[in-house]
Design a protein around this motif. Structure first.
Motif, PDB file in Angstrom:
ATOM      1  N   TYR A  62       0.831  -1.209   0.000  1.00 49.18           N
ATOM      2  CA  TYR A  62       0.000   0.000   0.000  1.00 49.18           C
ATOM      3  C   TYR A  62       0.864   1.257   0.000  1.00 49.18           C
ATOM      4  O   TYR A  62       1.981   1.249   0.514  1.00 49.18           O
ATOM      5  CB  TYR A  62      -0.890   0.040   1.249  1.00 49.18           C
ATOM      6  N   LYS A  76      -4.604   6.895  -1.467  1.00 53.03           N
ATOM      7  CA  LYS A  76      -5.448   7.312  -2.591  1.00 53.03           C
ATOM      8  C   LYS A  76      -6.902   7.533  -2.186  1.00 53.03           C
ATOM      9  O   LYS A  76      -7.483   8.565  -2.476  1.00 53.03           O
ATOM     10  CB  LYS A  76      -5.366   6.274  -3.692  1.00 53.03           C
ATOM     11  N   TYR A  77      -7.484   6.529  -1.541  1.00 55.62           N
ATOM     12  CA  TYR A  77      -8.902   6.642  -1.195  1.00 55.62           C
ATOM     13  C   TYR A  77      -9.118   6.942   0.284  1.00 55.62           C
ATOM     14  O   TYR A  77     -10.222   7.168   0.711  1.00 55.62           O
ATOM     15  CB  TYR A  77      -9.626   5.336  -1.529  1.00 55.62           C
ATOM     16  N   GLU A 105      -8.652   4.649   2.497  1.00 52.30           N
ATOM     17  CA  GLU A 105      -9.102   3.387   3.104  1.00 52.30           C
ATOM     18  C   GLU A 105      -8.351   3.173   4.407  1.00 52.30           C
ATOM     19  O   GLU A 105      -7.130   3.293   4.458  1.00 52.30           O
ATOM     20  CB  GLU A 105      -8.822   2.230   2.147  1.00 52.30           C
ATOM     21  N   LEU A 112     -17.468  -0.952   8.259  1.00 50.79           N
ATOM     22  CA  LEU A 112     -18.400  -0.200   7.421  1.00 50.79           C
ATOM     23  C   LEU A 112     -17.730   0.322   6.163  1.00 50.79           C
ATOM     24  O   LEU A 112     -18.344   1.032   5.376  1.00 50.79           O
ATOM     25  CB  LEU A 112     -18.979   0.981   8.210  1.00 50.79           C
ATOM     26  N   GLU A 113     -16.451  -0.012   6.012  1.00 44.15           N
ATOM     27  CA  GLU A 113     -15.661   0.495   4.882  1.00 44.15           C
ATOM     28  C   GLU A 113     -15.658   2.013   4.854  1.00 44.15           C
ATOM     29  O   GLU A 113     -15.739   2.641   3.803  1.00 44.15           O
ATOM     30  CB  GLU A 113     -16.155  -0.068   3.541  1.00 44.15           C
ATOM     31  N   SER A 114     -15.586   2.588   6.040  1.00 48.68           N
ATOM     32  CA  SER A 114     -15.404   4.037   6.093  1.00 48.68           C
ATOM     33  C   SER A 114     -13.964   4.351   5.716  1.00 48.68           C
ATOM     34  O   SER A 114     -13.100   3.485   5.791  1.00 48.68           O
ATOM     35  CB  SER A 114     -15.655   4.555   7.504  1.00 48.68           C
ATOM     36  N   THR A 115     -13.740   5.586   5.361  1.00 48.28           N
ATOM     37  CA  THR A 115     -12.377   6.041   5.078  1.00 48.28           C
ATOM     38  C   THR A 115     -12.003   7.064   6.145  1.00 48.28           C
ATOM     39  O   THR A 115     -12.835   7.430   6.983  1.00 48.28           O
ATOM     40  CB  THR A 115     -12.300   6.695   3.685  1.00 48.28           C
ATOM     41  N   HIS A 168     -11.791  10.023   5.729  1.00 49.36           N
ATOM     42  CA  HIS A 168     -12.634  11.201   5.517  1.00 49.36           C
ATOM     43  C   HIS A 168     -13.864  11.156   6.429  1.00 49.36           C
ATOM     44  O   HIS A 168     -14.243  12.166   7.010  1.00 49.36           O
ATOM     45  CB  HIS A 168     -13.082  11.291   4.063  1.00 49.36           C
ATOM     46  N   GLU A 169     -14.496   9.984   6.544  1.00 49.14           N
ATOM     47  CA  GLU A 169     -15.706   9.909   7.357  1.00 49.14           C
ATOM     48  C   GLU A 169     -15.382  10.090   8.840  1.00 49.14           C
ATOM     49  O   GLU A 169     -16.128  10.736   9.565  1.00 49.14           O
ATOM     50  CB  GLU A 169     -16.430   8.569   7.151  1.00 49.14           C
ATOM     51  N   SER A 223     -20.840   1.614   0.488  1.00 53.31           N
ATOM     52  CA  SER A 223     -19.921   1.987   1.564  1.00 53.31           C
ATOM     53  C   SER A 223     -19.105   3.194   1.123  1.00 53.31           C
ATOM     54  O   SER A 223     -18.883   3.402  -0.069  1.00 53.31           O
ATOM     55  CB  SER A 223     -18.999   0.825   1.931  1.00 53.31           C
ATOM     56  N   PRO A 224     -18.675   4.010   2.091  1.00 51.69           N
ATOM     57  CA  PRO A 224     -17.912   5.212   1.710  1.00 51.69           C
ATOM     58  C   PRO A 224     -16.679   4.873   0.874  1.00 51.69           C
ATOM     59  O   PRO A 224     -16.367   5.575  -0.083  1.00 51.69           O
ATOM     60  CB  PRO A 224     -17.516   5.811   3.060  1.00 51.69           C
ATOM     61  N   LEU A 225     -15.997   3.814   1.248  1.00 50.56           N
ATOM     62  CA  LEU A 225     -14.793   3.444   0.488  1.00 50.56           C
ATOM     63  C   LEU A 225     -15.166   3.020  -0.928  1.00 50.56           C
ATOM     64  O   LEU A 225     -14.531   3.416  -1.895  1.00 50.56           O
ATOM     65  CB  LEU A 225     -14.053   2.315   1.215  1.00 50.56           C
ATOM     66  N   ARG A 247     -25.516  -4.003   0.587  1.00 49.04           N
ATOM     67  CA  ARG A 247     -24.632  -2.836   0.491  1.00 49.04           C
ATOM     68  C   ARG A 247     -23.519  -3.114  -0.515  1.00 49.04           C
ATOM     69  O   ARG A 247     -22.943  -4.199  -0.532  1.00 49.04           O
ATOM     70  CB  ARG A 247     -24.028  -2.620   1.872  1.00 49.04           C
TER      71      ARG A 247
END
Lengths: 462, 430
Positions: free
Chosen positions: A368, A400-401, A403, A427-430, A432-433, B123-125, B148
């Motif tokens: 990464y 990049k994202y 993640e 929740l696959e937040s990044t 940013h969230e 999902s946000p990602l 989702r």
């Protein structure tokens, strides 16, 4: 007796949770327990050690004058009372598991469970024995302390965590073998109650496998507390000497002998697979653990395994997740295995250590483009206000994202704080969230937000 | 009784056009001159206005369809009543969500359509990756909890061959870029896209905007631009213009600007330096025989560059008339594809105020572009009777961007110097 849909062998955090999930899914469930409901975690692991650590923290804080406004003359440790309190906590939760079983209409069968045949579990209690018939057998027997060859655990001078949890004695000097979770937690508690503690660890750092920066910070913090951690030091042999023990260790400079009143081994655990009847039905093992697929099926149809007995990280919460997942697979309620990358690991000494996902070096090795948001506890108003300025948060993300790849925390309440990051990852937040989410002030959780902001190059408080 | 609107003539060489985007739906009320659709050809982009007010009776050609000039596109009913809802043809249904007309009518519905109805839960990602990779989330099946859309789903969708979606609609909602578009180009370049945030306004590219955007990107990549600036003392030119201003306006019916002088000087410069009036072929330099000067004109609809053909054959008055003619037709949307073609060099006059100087992007496949700065009085050192003295002079900066593939510094500078000297000398026949 009508046949069961599921018989769980072992009532630890994997087994009892699986039993409840089975009941929720409409299965007729029995759980077989040889000793006490709740297993090692609740009786001889996670829970009583946390009771001991809590007392150790309080005692440490008052003794070292870390709490302004509290001055105690003649402060006396009473370690026996600590052990009593820890047993009470375990008993209470043990009863709690009993009532959960009742509430979910799960039959609790006390005795030693063995696989008699596919669909048959033999339960032996004293001289009595009977058989349960079931569609599914779930092996959740867990693990026990690993004892090195040539070591005679006597509970007096030589202990594992199991013996330590009932020992009312605080040794003057203590050698702890293994700087993993068990070793460090006991090193901390005994040190807080006045032991002079030396930890020996074979690996290059304390907390093998953890982030090197965290390990270094922990080693330094322990050093300040008077706990020595000797890395690259291997246990070789043990002998009695006077009232205590003489421990031969090997370092890069050769062998040397350390003496202490007691020695405590926290060198790992082994799966409880013996005398389970596995060979009679041909359940395959792999490196001492029950071999399973990602759906927790063993090599024999109708027999499943979860938790420590199937290997992987030996963690109570991992066993619980697996218990739920295995039962859902049985009932065709699930198609995907667990997200093992999201299982946190926590160490409850002071400073606490918590980790979820990858640490920095792992993320780089995985290829990464790594972004590290690192914030010291000193940046937190809450930490400064409450005198918990030791430690830091490292939030590992991909550039990049954004993640989130992982998080390591060392410091007060680290083990509670890590859940936010685990949830965000699930929740696959990044970053940013997390950076967007409002975190109450003043709380230590603001450190997580600040770490996310730091990852984005716009940290506010640091 | 309905009126049919056909694919318009867009120039001698244009025989067919593609309906890029419908801006109206069946049943819509349209006013005279309201734009009905955008049309693209290989030469030019155009808009088709309504010849009369009325109601859209039928749309005969779906988006993306290419039809011959003169073929019917749409039928209008001058006496018709607007329908409550759009008809059910797929192209018009698509227009209802993507067309700018409907957006303006109900801007509040746009975010809702993006977040809830049009897309699954994401999902946000997954959303960030989809935006970056140009994955249309509407077409991704979610495998996460409750359906989702997860990271893995988007990565799988990005790896799958692109679906043959209706390109203009997809582009309008920020989805998979159509092949050959700027979006696809940026995707290939792995440039991260800016995510849409709450309150942001999304203005879909018009056909002309898209063409300009693509052209600018391509030009900047194809040509290594070098910029150089000359400072011009326009005292003589200003005096010359002032002298003829009134008589010129009286004789021609429009004002005399500086632009024809600039173009005239440019033509003289191009004659002396044919390398500037060139194009780059495959391992060859092609010096053009004719001098055809493009004039960049900004219109309401966007930037267009009509061409003054054989500018070397025109007098200053002829140039002024040609410029006036092109500018008027640009404003009236009367420019044809032929008007835009064949330029060999371009002059840009982006307006005076706040524009000391700036470098224009080369209009491909040309190799140079001049850009006028503002004319402003400045104190300058001049030589008078063998002595240096400070004078107040109308000064202008003239900036040249040239293609360093075939033009080196000396050529570029010499050309610019020659043009500058022509303008300072101000020897033009009026």
């Amino acid at each position: 007796m009508e046949p069961y849909d599921l018989v769980v062998i072992g009532s630890g955090p994997g087994g009892y949770v699986a039993a409840i999930r089975g009941a929720q899914l409409g299965m007729k469930v029995a759980i077989v327990e040889e000793d006490r409901l709740g297993g090692v975690c609740l009786n001889w692991g996670c829970i009583p050690t946390k009771a001991i650590l809590n007392s150790a923290e309080q005692f440490d804080a008052i003794r070292s004058g870390h709490v302004p406004g509290i001055h105690v003359e003649g402060l006396e440790p009473d370690y026996g009372a600590v052990i009593d309190a820890s047993r009470k906590a375990a008993d209470r939760l043990n009863k709690g598991v009993g009532s959960l079983m009742k509430k979910n209409k799960i039959d609790v069968v006390m005795g030693r469970g063995r696989v008699a045949a596919v669909g048959k579990v033999a339960v032996t209690s004293g001289k009595e024995s009977h058989e349960l018939t079931t569609r599914n057998i779930l092996l959740a027997t867990g693990s026990t302390e690993l004892i090195l060859p040539g070591v005679d655990v006597d509970g007096e001078r030589v202990l594992t965590s199991r013996e330590a949890l009932e020992s009312r004695r605080v040794p003057g000097t203590l050698i702890v073998v293994g700087a993993g979770a068990v070793g460090l937690e006991f090193a901390y508690s005994y040190s807080a109650y006045g032991s002079s503690v030396t930890v020996i660890e074979m690996a290059e750092q304390a907390l093998p496998g953890f982030d090197a920066e965290v390990a270094k910070a922990l080693t330094q913090s322990f050093k300040k507390r008077g706990i020595k951690i000797l890395t690259k030091t291997a246990f070789r042999k043990l002998a009695h000497a006077d009232e205590g023990v003489a421990v031969t260790v090997e370092t890069s400079k050769g062998e040397e002998t350390l003496e202490a009143d007691q020695i405590l081994f926290g060198v790992g655990r082994r799966a409880l697979t013996a005398d389970l009847g596995l060979e009679t039905v041909g359940v395959a093992l792999d490196g001492g653990f029950v071999k399973t697929g990602p759906d927790f099926r063993t090599s024999v149809d109708g027999i499943w395994a979860i938790g420590d007995v199937r290997g992987g990280p030996l963690l109570a919460h991992k066993a619980s997740e697996e218990g739920v997942a295995a039962v859902e697979f049985m009932q065709n309620e699930r198609t995907t295995s667990l997200a093992y990358g999201l299982i946190p690991a926590c160490i409850y000494c002071q400073p606490q250590v918590a980790s979820v996902g990858m640490h920095e070096a792992q993320a780089r090795d995985a290829g990464y483009d790594v972004c590290v948001g690192k914030v010291p506890y000193l940046a937190s108003g809450k930490a400064v206000g409450t005198g918990h300025t030791e430690g830091f948060v490292k939030l590992i993300s991909e550039s990049k994202y954004g993640e989130i790849l992982g998080c390591q925390i060392i410091g007060a309440n680290a083990t509670e704080l890590i859940a936010e990051v685990g949830t965000a990852m699930a929740l696959e937040s990044t970053v940013h969230e997390i950076a967007e989410a409002s975190h109450a002030h003043p709380t230590l959780s603001e450190l997580i937000k600040d770490a996310a902001l730091a990852a984005l190059g716009r940290s506010i408080n640091f | 009784m309905t009126i049919a609107v056909s694919m318009p003539r867009m120039g001698e060489s244009v025989v067919e056009g593609t309906v890029e985007r419908w801006l109206v739906s069946e049943g819509d009320r349209v006013e005279k001159d309201q734009i009905l659709c955008e049309v693209t050809t290989d030469k030019v982009d155009a808009e088709v206005p309504a010849p009369e007010s009325g109601v859209v009776a039928r749309i005969l050609v779906a988006e993306g369809t290419t039809v011959k000039v003169g073929e019917e596109l749409i039928q209008l009913d001058p006496q018709g009543e607007p329908a409550a809802a759009a008809a059910s043809s797929p192209s018009t249904a698509a227009v209802a969500t993507a067309g700018s007309a409907s957006r303006e009518a109900a801007p509040a519905e746009v975010p809702a359509a993006r977040g809830e109805a049009a897309e699954p839960r994401v999902s946000p990602l997954a959303r960030r990756i989809a935006e970056d990779q140009g994955v249309d989330l509407g077409g991704v099946a979610g495998t996460g909890p409750g359906g989702r859309v997860t990271r893995a789903d988007v990565i799988a969708a990005a790896a799958a061959p692109p679906r043959p979606a209706a390109a203009p609609v997809a582009a309008a909602v920020g989805a998979a870029p159509a092949p050959g578009t700027l979006g696809e180009f940026l995707y290939q370049m792995k440039i991260p896209k800016a995510p849409l945030r709450e309150g942001d306004k999304e203005i879909p590219f018009s056909a002309i905007r898209r063409r300009v955007a693509e052209h600018m990107v391509v030009s900047k990549i194809v040509s290594p631009h070098v910029g150089t600036v000359a400072e011009l003392d326009l005292q003589r030119l200003v005096a010359l213009r002032n002298k003829h201003k009134q008589s010129f306006a009286a004789a021609n019916g429009f004002g005399l600007t500086f632009l024809p002088f600039i173009i005239a000087a440019t033509v003289r410069g191009l004659k002396r330096f044919p390398r500037m009036n060139a194009t780059v072929g495959d391992q060859v330099i092609i010096e053009r025989a004719g001098i055809h000067v493009g004039v960049a004109v900004e219109t309401e609809r966007g930037l267009v560059v009509p061409v003054i053909r054989n500018a070397a054959n025109l007098s200053l008055v002829g140039l002024a008339q040609a410029i006036e003619d092109l500018a008027r037709r640009a404003r009236d949307r009367q420019l044809s594809a032929d008007d835009m073609q064949g330029g060999t060099f371009t002059v840009s006059n982006p307006g005076r105020q706040g524009n000391l100087y700036g470098f224009a992007v080369i209009n491909q496949p040309q190799v140079g572009i001049l850009r006028m700065g503002e004319i402003r009085k400045r104190p300058v050192v001049v030589e008078r009777d063998g002595e240096d003295t400070i004078a107040i002079r109308p000064m202008m900066h003239l900036a040249l961007s040239y293609d360093h593939r075939i033009i080196d510094g000396v050529t570029g500078n010499s050309f610019l110097y020659a043009v500058a000297k022509e303008l300072e000398a101000a020897e033009f026949e009026l």
